[in-house]
Design a protein around this motif. Structure first.
Motif, PDB file in Angstrom:
ATOM      1  N   GLY A 196     -16.773 -52.782 149.123  1.00 39.11           N
ATOM      2  CA  GLY A 196     -17.248 -52.178 150.360  1.00 39.11           C
ATOM      3  C   GLY A 196     -17.065 -53.102 151.546  1.00 39.11           C
ATOM      4  O   GLY A 196     -16.726 -52.660 152.657  1.00 39.11           O
ATOM      5  N   SER A 197     -17.276 -54.401 151.334  1.00 43.23           N
ATOM      6  CA  SER A 197     -17.102 -55.376 152.417  1.00 43.23           C
ATOM      7  C   SER A 197     -15.661 -55.409 152.895  1.00 43.23           C
ATOM      8  O   SER A 197     -15.383 -55.392 154.100  1.00 43.23           O
ATOM      9  N   VAL A 198     -14.717 -55.446 151.956  1.00 37.02           N
ATOM     10  CA  VAL A 198     -13.295 -55.506 152.318  1.00 37.02           C
ATOM     11  C   VAL A 198     -12.880 -54.253 153.082  1.00 37.02           C
ATOM     12  O   VAL A 198     -12.222 -54.331 154.131  1.00 37.02           O
ATOM     13  N   LEU A 199     -13.273 -53.082 152.586  1.00 37.18           N
ATOM     14  CA  LEU A 199     -12.901 -51.837 153.256  1.00 37.18           C
ATOM     15  C   LEU A 199     -13.530 -51.729 154.640  1.00 37.18           C
ATOM     16  O   LEU A 199     -12.875 -51.314 155.611  1.00 37.18           O
ATOM     17  N   GLY A 200     -14.799 -52.084 154.755  1.00 37.58           N
ATOM     18  CA  GLY A 200     -15.469 -51.993 156.052  1.00 37.58           C
ATOM     19  C   GLY A 200     -14.822 -52.882 157.090  1.00 37.58           C
ATOM     20  O   GLY A 200     -14.575 -52.456 158.234  1.00 37.58           O
ATOM     21  N   VAL A 201     -14.532 -54.131 156.731  1.00 35.18           N
ATOM     22  CA  VAL A 201     -13.906 -55.062 157.676  1.00 35.18           C
ATOM     23  C   VAL A 201     -12.500 -54.593 158.031  1.00 35.18           C
ATOM     24  O   VAL A 201     -12.086 -54.631 159.205  1.00 35.18           O
ATOM     25  N   ALA A 202     -11.748 -54.123 157.034  1.00 33.29           N
ATOM     26  CA  ALA A 202     -10.375 -53.675 157.291  1.00 33.29           C
ATOM     27  C   ALA A 202     -10.346 -52.477 158.234  1.00 33.29           C
ATOM     28  O   ALA A 202      -9.559 -52.434 159.195  1.00 33.29           O
ATOM     29  N   ILE A 203     -11.187 -51.485 157.988  1.00 30.05           N
ATOM     30  CA  ILE A 203     -11.215 -50.302 158.857  1.00 30.05           C
ATOM     31  C   ILE A 203     -11.733 -50.680 160.244  1.00 30.05           C
ATOM     32  O   ILE A 203     -11.264 -50.149 161.259  1.00 30.05           O
ATOM     33  N   GLY A 204     -12.664 -51.624 160.314  1.00 31.06           N
ATOM     34  CA  GLY A 204     -13.158 -52.078 161.607  1.00 31.06           C
ATOM     35  C   GLY A 204     -12.069 -52.707 162.453  1.00 31.06           C
ATOM     36  O   GLY A 204     -11.877 -52.346 163.629  1.00 31.06           O
ATOM     37  N   PHE A 205     -11.315 -53.644 161.883  1.00 30.18           N
ATOM     38  CA  PHE A 205     -10.243 -54.292 162.638  1.00 30.18           C
ATOM     39  C   PHE A 205      -9.121 -53.312 162.969  1.00 30.18           C
ATOM     40  O   PHE A 205      -8.580 -53.313 164.082  1.00 30.18           O
ATOM     41  N   GLY A 206      -8.776 -52.461 161.991  1.00 27.33           N
ATOM     42  CA  GLY A 206      -7.739 -51.469 162.259  1.00 27.33           C
ATOM     43  C   GLY A 206      -8.154 -50.487 163.342  1.00 27.33           C
ATOM     44  O   GLY A 206      -7.364 -50.133 164.224  1.00 27.33           O
ATOM     45  N   GLY A 207      -9.413 -50.051 163.309  1.00 24.56           N
ATOM     46  CA  GLY A 207      -9.906 -49.127 164.313  1.00 24.56           C
ATOM     47  C   GLY A 207      -9.971 -49.754 165.694  1.00 24.56           C
ATOM     48  O   GLY A 207      -9.640 -49.116 166.709  1.00 24.56           O
ATOM     49  N   ALA A 208     -10.370 -51.023 165.771  1.00 30.53           N
ATOM     50  CA  ALA A 208     -10.414 -51.720 167.060  1.00 30.53           C
ATOM     51  C   ALA A 208      -9.015 -51.839 167.653  1.00 30.53           C
ATOM     52  O   ALA A 208      -8.810 -51.630 168.860  1.00 30.53           O
ATOM     53  N   TRP A 209      -8.047 -52.181 166.816  1.00 28.35           N
ATOM     54  CA  TRP A 209      -6.649 -52.267 167.278  1.00 28.35           C
ATOM     55  C   TRP A 209      -6.174 -50.920 167.808  1.00 28.35           C
ATOM     56  O   TRP A 209      -5.526 -50.842 168.861  1.00 28.35           O
ATOM     57  N   LEU A 210      -6.501 -49.850 167.105  1.00 27.79           N
ATOM     58  CA  LEU A 210      -6.065 -48.518 167.513  1.00 27.79           C
ATOM     59  C   LEU A 210      -6.723 -48.087 168.819  1.00 27.79           C
ATOM     60  O   LEU A 210      -6.062 -47.561 169.727  1.00 27.79           O
ATOM     61  N   LEU A 211      -8.018 -48.300 168.955  1.00 30.52           N
ATOM     62  CA  LEU A 211      -8.731 -47.866 170.161  1.00 30.52           C
ATOM     63  C   LEU A 211      -8.285 -48.631 171.400  1.00 30.52           C
ATOM     64  O   LEU A 211      -8.296 -48.086 172.510  1.00 30.52           O
ATOM     65  N   ARG A 212      -7.902 -49.894 171.239  1.00 31.82           N
ATOM     66  CA  ARG A 212      -7.443 -50.670 172.392  1.00 31.82           C
ATOM     67  C   ARG A 212      -6.085 -50.189 172.901  1.00 31.82           C
ATOM     68  O   ARG A 212      -5.752 -50.395 174.066  1.00 31.82           O
TER      69      ARG A 212
END
Length: 503
Positions: A196-212
C-alpha cells in the motif's frame, strides 16, 4: 420524482445544516463535534424520531468510504517538513504501539470481564486504533511542538490499516473460518502495508506530475482531480490486496506537499469534503445504535476504556517512543491524546457483519467508550498541554504560495500572502532578486489593490500577484521562501528556500 427520494434529500440537507450550526455550538461549549453528530443520529433513530436503521453492511461500506475521504484530507493538509521528523515515532506508534495496546487491553478484559482470549483480542483490536478525524480536528487547534503533533497525526493516519486486518482475521477465527498461523498473518500484514505504501507514493508522484502539466478547463476540476487520485490510490491498493488506507494517506501526503495548481482551493475543498464525510459517518453510526441496549454496556465500557487510557495506551507509548528520546512530558501528552472516534465504531461493525457471536455487545461497548472518553480526553487536552508545559505558540514566518498555469502563454500565475513574522516585511521588490522572467504585478494592501514600482516595499498582511515563465516558477517560489525566512540577505545566510524546511 419519488416522494421518498425528495424527503431523503430534504432530511439530508437539514442534517448537514444542523450539523454545521452544531459545530459552532460545540466550539463554544468545548465539546468535540463528533459527539454532536452522534447525538444527532441517535435523535433521528429509533429512540427519537423513530427512523429504523439496522443495515450494518451499508454502514460498513459508507464508513470505509468516509474514512478514505478523511484520510485523504489528513494527508493533503499534513506538512512534510513536520512529518519527516516524525516518521520513526509515528510509524512505531502505528505498529508496535497498536500491538502492545491490543495485548494489554485484551489481558485486562480477560481478567476483569472473563472474556475468552480471542474475543478479548478482538475487542482490544477494535478500540486500539486512534481516530484520524478526531486527532486532526483537535490537535491542529492547539499550539503544540510540531514533531509531537506530527507523530500523533501520522499514527492516526497509518494505524487503521493494521488494525482492520487484525479485526478481519480475528472475526474469521471466532466464526470458525479457515485460519492460518500467526506468523503467516504477521507476514501478510507487513506485505500489505508495504504494498500500500509503494502504490500510494507512486500514484501521488504520478498524479502531481500530471496535474502540473495538464491545463484543466475549469479551476474546480483541480480539487476534484486531486481527491480522485487519492481515492484511486485506495481502490488500486485494495484491488491488489494491499492496504488501501495506507495508500490513500500517503498519496494525499505526496500531493499535499507538491506544487499543485490552485493548491489553496484544493485544500479547502478537501477539508469541506472531509467535514461532510464526518457528519454523514457519525450521524449514520448514531442511527445504527440502539439506546435501549447501552445501559448494559456502560460498566464494561468504563472498565475497558479506563484500562486503555491509564494502562494500555501509556505502555504502548513508552514501548514505541523510548527509542527516539522523546521527553517524558511529551510522552505523557501523547498517551492522553490517543483519541477514539468513528474508526473504532466502524471497526465494531465488522464482527457484526461477520456474524461473530457477541458482536452486538462489542458494538455497544465501543459506542459508549467512544462517547465517554471523547468527552474526558478531548475537552481536557488544552489543560493537559498547559499543565505539562509543552504548549509552544508558533508564529508563521513562511509564505503560502498558490499557483495556476497560464497554458497558452507558457506562464504561471502565483498568489502569496506575507504572514506575521515573515522577513519579507520591509523588503523592496528589487531586493527579492526574482528571475528575470518573473515579476510582482499587483499588490493588495488593506483591501486596496495597486500596481507596484521599484520603490514598493512589501508589508505584513500584503497579498501579491506574480507572473513568471513556466520554467522559472520553482526558482521564483524558492527565492520568495528564502527571503521570507532569512530576509534580504538570505543567500548569504545559506537559506535556499527549499520547501522541505520548516514552514
Amino acid at each position: 420524482m419519488d416522494t421518498t427520494v425528495t424527503i431523503a434529500l430534504a432530511v439530508g440537507a437539514l442534517v448537514v445544516l444542523v450539523a454545521a450550526v452544531a459545530l459552532r455550538l460545540s466550539d463554544r461549549l468545548g465539546l468535540p463535534s463528533l459527539l454532536i453528530y452522534l447525538l444527532l443520529g441517535v435523535a433521528l433513530g429509533e429512540a427519537g424520531f423513530g427512523v429504523q436503521f439496522e443495515d450494518v453492511g451499508l454502514t460498513q461500506t459508507l464508513g470505509v468510504a468516509a474514512l478514505v475521504v478523511i484520510l485523504a484530507e489528513g494527508g493533503l493538509t499534513t506538512r512534510w517538513s513536520d512529518v519527516r521528523r516524525a516518521v520513526g515515532p509515528g510509524l512505531t506508534l502505528a505498529t508496535v504501539g497498536v500491538l502492545v495496546s491490543i495485548v494489554v487491553t485484551a489481558a485486562i478484559a480477560v481478567w476483569l470481564l472473563d472474556f475468552s482470549w480471542e474475543f478479548a483480542l478482538l475487542l482490544g483490536a477494535v478500540v486500539s486504533s486512534t481516530d484520524a478525524a478526531a486527532v486532526f480536528a483537535t490537535l491542529r487547534r492547539l499550539p503544540l511542538p510540531r514533531r509531537m503533533a506530527a507523530s500523533l497525526e501520522m499514527e492516526s493516519g497509518l494505524n487503521d490499516a493494521p488494525v482492520i486486518l487484525l479485526v478481519l482475521v480475528l472475526s474469521e477465527r471466532l466464526v470458525g473460518g479457515e485460519t492460518t498461523s500467526w506468523w503467516i498473518t504477521a507476514v501478510e500484514v507487513v506485505g500489505e502495508l508495504a504494498g500500500g505504501s509503494v502504490l500510494g507514493v507512486a500514484i501521488g508522484f504520478g498524479g502531481a506530475w500530471l496535474l502540473r502539466r495538464a491545463a484543466l478547463p475549469l479551476v474546480g476540476f483541480y480539487p476534484l482531480a486531486t481527491l480522485a487520485l487519492c481515492v484511486l490510490a485506495f481502490a488500486s491498493a485494495d484491488l491488489v490486496h494491499t492496504s488501501g488506507f495506507v495508500a490513500v494517506y500517503l498519496c494525499g501526503l505526496v500531493l499535499g506537499n507538491s506544487s499543485l495548481p490552485h493548491r489553496a482551493g484544493t485544500i479547502g475543498f478537501a477539508e469541506g469534503m472531509a467535514s461532510l464525510a464526518q457528519i454523514g459517518l457519525f450521524v449514520l453510526l448514531g442511527l445504527l445504535v440502539s439506546p435501549a441496549r447501552l445501559p448494559e454496556a456502560v460498566l464494561p465500557a468504563l472498565l475497558i476504556g479506563g484500562a486503555l487510557l491509564l494502562v494500555a495506551r501509556p505502555l504502548s507509548v513508552v514501548a514505541s517512543l523510548a527509542w527516539f528520546k522523546v521527553p517524558w512530558a511529551q510522552q505523557a501528552f501523547i498517551s492522553w491524546a490517543g483519541l477514539r472516534g468513528a474508526v473504532p465504531i466502524v471497526l465494531a461493525t465488522f464482527p457484526i457483519a461477520a456474524q461473530v457471536p457477541g458482536a452486538t455487545r462489542v458494538f455497544d461497548i465501543v459506542f459508549v467508550l467512544v462517547v465517554v472518553f471523547t468527552v474526558v480526553q478531548g475537552g481536557s487536552l488544552p489543560a493537559v498541554a498547559r499543565w505539562l508545559r509543552i504548549a509552544t505558540p508558533i508564529t508563521p514566518r513562511d509564505i503560502d504560495v498558490e499557483s495556476a498555469p497560464l497554458d497558452e502563454l507558457g506562464a504561471e500565475l502565483m498568489q502569496l500572502r506575507v504572514p506575521e513574522g515573515s522577513r519579507l516585511h520591509g523588503v523592496y521588490l528589487p531586493e527579492l532578486r526574482l528571475p528575470e522572467d518573473a515579476a510582482v504585478v499587483l499588490v493588495v494592501r488593506d483591501g486596496k489593490p495597486f500596481v507596484p514600482s521599484a520603490q514598493t516595499r512589501l508589508m505584513r498582511g500584503d497579498q501579491a500577484l506574480l507572473v513568471s515563465a513556466r520554467g522559472s516558477r520553482a526558482e521564483a517560489e524558492r527565492r520568495l521562501r528564502a527571503v521570507s525566512r532569512a530576509g534580504r540577505l538570505a543567500s548569504w545566510r545559506g537559506e535556499a528556500g527549499a520547501p522541505t524546511q520548516e514552514d
